[in-house]
Design a protein around this motif. Structure first.
Motif, PDB file in Angstrom:
ATOM      1  N   CYS A   1     -12.227  -7.457  -5.472  1.00  0.00           N
ATOM      2  CA  CYS A   1     -10.965  -6.724  -5.378  1.00  0.00           C
ATOM      3  C   CYS A   1      -9.979  -7.340  -6.358  1.00  0.00           C
ATOM      4  O   CYS A   1      -9.759  -8.551  -6.342  1.00  0.00           O
TER       5      CYS A   1
ATOM      6  N   CYS B   1      -7.159  -4.754   1.926  1.00  0.00           N
ATOM      7  CA  CYS B   1      -5.807  -5.225   1.644  1.00  0.00           C
ATOM      8  C   CYS B   1      -4.889  -4.090   1.192  1.00  0.00           C
ATOM      9  O   CYS B   1      -3.690  -4.283   1.013  1.00  0.00           O
TER      10      CYS B   1
ATOM     11  N   CYS C   1      -6.643  -8.796  -4.165  1.00  0.00           N
ATOM     12  CA  CYS C   1      -6.684  -9.970  -3.299  1.00  0.00           C
ATOM     13  C   CYS C   1      -7.853 -10.906  -3.610  1.00  0.00           C
ATOM     14  O   CYS C   1      -7.944 -11.996  -3.067  1.00  0.00           O
TER      15      CYS C   1
ATOM     16  N   CYS D   1     -10.173  -1.514  -0.814  1.00  0.00           N
ATOM     17  CA  CYS D   1     -10.192  -2.810  -0.142  1.00  0.00           C
ATOM     18  C   CYS D   1      -9.304  -2.767   1.095  1.00  0.00           C
ATOM     19  O   CYS D   1      -8.339  -1.996   1.155  1.00  0.00           O
TER      20      CYS D   1
HETATM   21 ZN   LIG Z   1      -8.241  -6.582  -1.675  1.00  0.00          ZN
END
Ligand SMILES: [Zn+2]
Length: 410
Positions: free
Chosen positions: A329, A350, A332, A348
């Motif tokens: 990713c 996040c 993150c 993702c």
């Molecule tokens: Zn991420």
């Protein structure tokens, strides 16, 4: 000074062309003659002596070598040495099962390779030496070559004359020294190579250009269908294989030129390309041969980027370790294969969501330059601006059944 290889058309009168073909044909005879004698020597002495002295001694006994083309005989002698040298290297690594390098097919027109001397290029006029002053046969021929307006070169380092069996013409290949452009830019770019998206290119400003890989996919799929229906290595099979290669090359040219122009416009000075491991992993091709065919367009593409980059004063690096850039990713840093969703989306937990190849290109950029083009100092990650291209694509076309195109020897 950068070197590039150019393929150019030869414009020769029919008499000159006949002489060239004859010299190439004699070269095959001499090549096979040398091999035959070396094999015989090996059977008798269990040794292969490829010193120039020994080869010259053998040459004296070959009827063809006494002809007019002493220069091309020398070139052929050196080719035999090269063939044996690379054979020995492979043998050492245990990569060949054969006893010796193979013979050339009867009637094959061997290329004439001029490495240091024996040729002169003045403008579009080429003069070749086919013989030395001994005897009263053909010593020199000259012809014109087609001009390549796109490339200015300083000096021709190497020249080879080869017969193209598909076009039925004698062609020239020149290795030339070119002057690189002055490039005052400082920008950087990263390229991720892939299947659906051939190239995803991330720039400093966080924008990403995507070049579709649809054409290669279509051509390949079509080719597979053809291969299943035709006899391998048949005339038609070879004809279609050749067309497929030409089509892919053409589209790769359009794509790479577009990208390099874009780089020049944006003041890019350096480009990094992720390595090809990702491509090999993603594809489920069992056979080794298939794999080789599969990677071919990408190798070609990298070479094109390198020489076009060189001409534009851009350094192209292709040794960047891609590692797991395609499944990491960008926001993150989490490495998660399942984040790569269907239809090439990377999602993702996040909250980061991007086209998977955009994500990959940004990761390659960050890995190479230790900075991300989309991450602000506050840690906020901006959404990249992606533009998509499918250049010059008109679908797969089948070559017409023109059998005369394939006549192999004159
Ligand atoms: Zn991420």
């Amino acid at each position: 000074m950068p070197l590039i290889t150019l393929k150019v058309q030869i414009h020769a009168d029919s008499q000159t062309e006949a002489i060239l073909k004859d010299a190439m044909w004699c070269a095959t005879k001499v090549y096979n003659g040398l091999l035959w004698h070396l094999r015989k020597e090996y059977e008798e002495t269990v040794k292969v002596n490829i010193s120039r002295k020994n080869l010259n001694r053998i040459l004296k006994e070959l009827p063809r070598a006494k002809g007019y083309y002493s220069m091309s005989v020398q070139l052929t002698r050196d080719e035999v040495r090269e063939a044996y040298k690379s054979f020995f290297t492979l043998k050492k690594k245990g990569l060949v099962q054969h006893k010796a390098p193979g013979f050339r097919r009867k009637g094959y027109l061997s290329p004439l390779k001029y490495v240091q001397s024996g040729f002169k290029v003045e403008g579009d006029k080429v003069t070749l030496s086919l013989g030395t002053s001994r005897g009263d046969g053909v010593k020199q021929v000259s012809f014109r070559i087609s001009h390549r307006p796109d490339i200015e070169y300083e000096r021709v380092r190497e020249l080879s004359i080869a017969y193209d069996k598909f076009s039925g013409r004698v062609e020239a290949r020149l290795v030339v020294e070119v002057k690189a452009c002055e490039n005052s830019g400082a920008g950087k770019a990263a390229v991720d190579l892939g299947e659906t998206i051939l190239m995803a290119c991330a720039f400093d400003d966080g924008s990403v250009i995507l070049y579709s890989g649809r054409f290669i996919k279509c051509i390949r799929r079509y080719w597979q269908k053809v291969r299943a229906n035709l006899k391998q290595n048949s005339r038609r099979w070879k004809q279609i294989a050749h067309r497929k290669k030409k089509q892919i090359e053409h589209l790769l040219h359009i794509t790479t030129s577009h990208f390099i122009e874009e780089c020049v416009r944006r003041g890019v000075k350096e480009i990094v390309i992720g390595n090809l491991n990702g491509i090999r992993e993603n594809i489920d091709y069992g056979e080794q041969l298939n794999q080789r065919l599969h990677v071919w367009p990408y190798r070609k593409l990298i070479n094109m980027l390198k020489y076009k980059g060189e001409l534009a004063g851009i350094l192209v690096l292709d040794n960047v370790d891609e590692g797991s850039t395609s499944i990491t990713c960008h926001a993150c840093g989490e490495i998660m294969a399942s984040n790569r969703r269907h239809r090439g989306l990377y999602v993702c937990s996040c909250g980061w969501k991007a086209q998977a190849d955009v994500n990959g290109a940004l990761n390659i950029y960050e890995r190479a330059y230790k900075v991300s083009p989309v991450k602000g100092s506050s840690g906020r990650v901006a959404r990249p601006v992606a533009v998509s291209f499918l250049l010059g694509w008109h679908g797969v076309t089948e070559p017409k059944r023109k059998d005369k195109l394939l006549r192999t020897s004159a």
